[in-house]
Scaffold this motif. Sequence first.
Motif: not given
Length: 967
Positions: A483-485, A501-502, A504-507, A513-515
């Motif tokens: 995720n950091q990458n 990820l926004l 298809k990713g887990p909640e 990602m939004a943060t």
Amino acid sequence: MSRDGGGNALLAPISEVLSRLLAQILTTTLATKDVVIEQSNFNVLSRFLERIAPILKELQEKNVRDKPSVRTAIESLEHEIRSANELISECTNKSRVYLLYSCKDIVRRLQGITHEIGRCLSRIPMATLDITLDMRDTTVELCKLMQNVGFKTAAAQEEIIAKLDAGIRDGQSNRDHAREVLHEIAQAVGISDTSTSWKREFEKLKEEKEEAILRKSQAEAFQLEQILNFLSQAEAHHLESKKQQILPGPQPLQAFYCPMTHEVMDDPVEIASGLTVERKAIEEWFRTGHRTCPITNAELTSLEIHPNTALCSCIRDWRNRMVHSQIIDARSKLKTGSDEDKITALKDLHRLSEGAAICSVWIQEEGLVPVISTLLSNMNKHQHLRQTALATLNSLATNNRAIKEEISHIGAMQNIVRSLARDVKEGRQAVSLLLELSKEPSICERIGKVQGCILLLVTMLNCGNSDASEDAKKLLQNLASNNQNVVQMAEANYFKPLVHLLLKGPEMTKVLMATALAKMALTEQSKAAIAREGAIPPLVKLMSAGKLEAKTAALGVLQSLSTHPDNRDLMIDAGVIPPLLQLLFSVTSVFMNLKELAAETLANLATVSSMEARLLESNETICQLLSLLNLVGPVNQGHLLRALNGMASPMTLSSVRARLREASAIQLLLPFCEANDADVRVNALKILHSLSQDWVAEDFADHFGLTYIKALVKLLASSSNDEKVAAAGILKNLKHCGRMHRDQLMETSARTLRRFTLPTDEKLQHMTAERNAIPLLVQVLTVGSSLAKREAAMVLSQLSVNSKRLSSPIRRKQGLLWCFSPRVQEGCRIHMGYCSVKSSFCLLEAGAVAPLVQALEETETHEAALGALATLIKDDTCDVACEIIAEAGGLKALVSLLTAGTPDTKSQVTWMLEKFFRMEKYRTEFGNSAQMPLIDLAQRAANNDTRSMAAKCLAHLNILHNQSVYF
């Protein structure tokens, strides 16, 4: 407590069962990271379990009733999770060799457990429980996926198992083949291919064999015994061969040559005449209808062929000696030869490594991987040598985990990444090598941490080399497992993985990602790109249905995206308006901090012509927005007024203005004309101006008393341009003329002064200064029109060019009585001498710095103001000048011009920021907001100097290595 059907045993509350199951799922998910076999398949199970956890949490939070059907399904689910944990434990602790040999059975068991977990989950009666519709749909989809998923053993592993079975059958008939199998097993299961590692592994195999005997599992014990015998013999042969001295190989014996092809044979076979020939050659001879010996022409009694095992072994031993000899020769050249010798040696090693896999092992055992890696160092200026070294390392690393690990641990990664930014061919080899290394998850994680790597890969996506671009894309896909990458990629203007990820990713990942996106200082191009990738719908959904953390993060991004005009229709189409209004009108205390973001976003969207027509035309909504004005602080008042102004502007529907008037907006807005906050004041004036344009002046005037008319007249003389225009428009519509038109006079005067202040005519400059022109120019910067301000800034810029030279040097008192002399006057902070407005035209002494900084914020004046301020930081005291400009708020304005200015402006700003970012305090305060715009310029600026200067700024910010050759 409840009892079971028999009425004997007490059952734990369903909430406790759910808590226990959630803890078990977390433990199992973490444990999957430690398995030593079939990692990719176990990762699939892990992702499924991560998606089950939110479902169980919602059941727990909703306090579902303890029904028999619910309990049975959850207890069955718990049982299957335990089975998964047992399998994971086996695949973590058992012998790696045996696990590889049993991988088909492991995959079969894993698939069965996953299917059962999906079935157990599907038995929870979601339709009868008090959970959200979204969660029900999610559960149904997840159950279907888990019950239909198929796991498959890797083809490479099946091939190794086939070779191992063949080796067990053949015994020692092909010892080199056995050693190659041993090496391939080490690669597949992550064993270091050393005697020490194999000794430990054999000890574990022996222990497991003894355990199988105790369990009376004879078949398993026999299988382990066979594996041990075969691999132990192969390792013993390896140790024996290592002890032998490697001598240069002699010329091949005549017997090694095939009499048909006259070349050294690969697979010698014997025919009925007793002649030994190459298998392929004699098979072709027979296939074409010949039944005679190809050398003697004698009729053959049989067409059968038999392997000449002894000769084959001799030829293989000779070839191995030749390979070892070539490796030793290459090692010598690499250590002591010239650059050309080294290139020749690398090419030889490359050729050998592309042959049998065992050759790469021998090259590694000779310690050549570190030697080759050192050739990538910055100290090595030979481009072709670096390029060849990269290609050789790539070939050695292919399908060889041990060599990949060695490359990543000897400090070569930094140099490989540096090669990405050099010559096109070198960059092509570097990205290919990194792609190969990234196939190992642990190494992939290290690649992402190398400074500047992700930024350079993103830059390579748009390079002219299609092969390099494709490899860079694949490598970024591999790196996106972290995720950091993904966040770093977004910071480098590559948003596809983050948006994925926004979507298809887990909640929790969506929130992360939004943060991250909300914290980025996005350029206008970035905002458009994020929207194109499809980020707006999932962000709106996150803001609408998510918890407080999700709402905050999503709304932060949407607010930023709403500043781009092209995104506004997309946001409205995605349904952003209702949740924005819901937040604004909410009285819940936890949402109070979100009101400002919601108000600002709504204000940005108010410029879209379709918004008020579809959603904000109702009296109820308009009345609610107006009522909020007296319930919120100045910041929110400014945003709300801006939103109402957008809806009431002449370009929008007149019906909205009519509804505002009907809602008594004029009486409510009039007090804001005297508000202390400039943003509140100007937007209130603009709305009143819009309302006045299609209403009868006499009727409109009825709402204005003498007090407010005086206030409007006062604004004409001392306010910003926007306020002046709005106030003048209102007064005009009220048929009251109270304004002195001075702007044209200021513009003409300032333009005339430009001809009398050319830097080359110092005499005229002094004449202009003596007539007090400079203070008047500074005043124009404060109260003039945009055109007048621009002309004034250009004149001040011409005068300031000579200030350093005209500043009088400070003469220090000398002698014994110097301390009794009057105190020496301090010099100018910028020019380090005596300065005055008339003698040296000093902008600091004239008080022009702050007005020039303010002029940076206006589109029509920022370029001229920028030129004037740039004259202050061209000398050796630029650090002091930077501090003075920063104290006036100039650094914030400069950073904003990175995205809002023209190409010439951006070039000038980048040059200035490079000087600011030499100082730590400015890097700390403004580096984050400048990072993405600078990256954008470094990648896309048409001007080479701008790209180079942006790269230097990024080097100051530790985003790139300090190498201008990158761009």
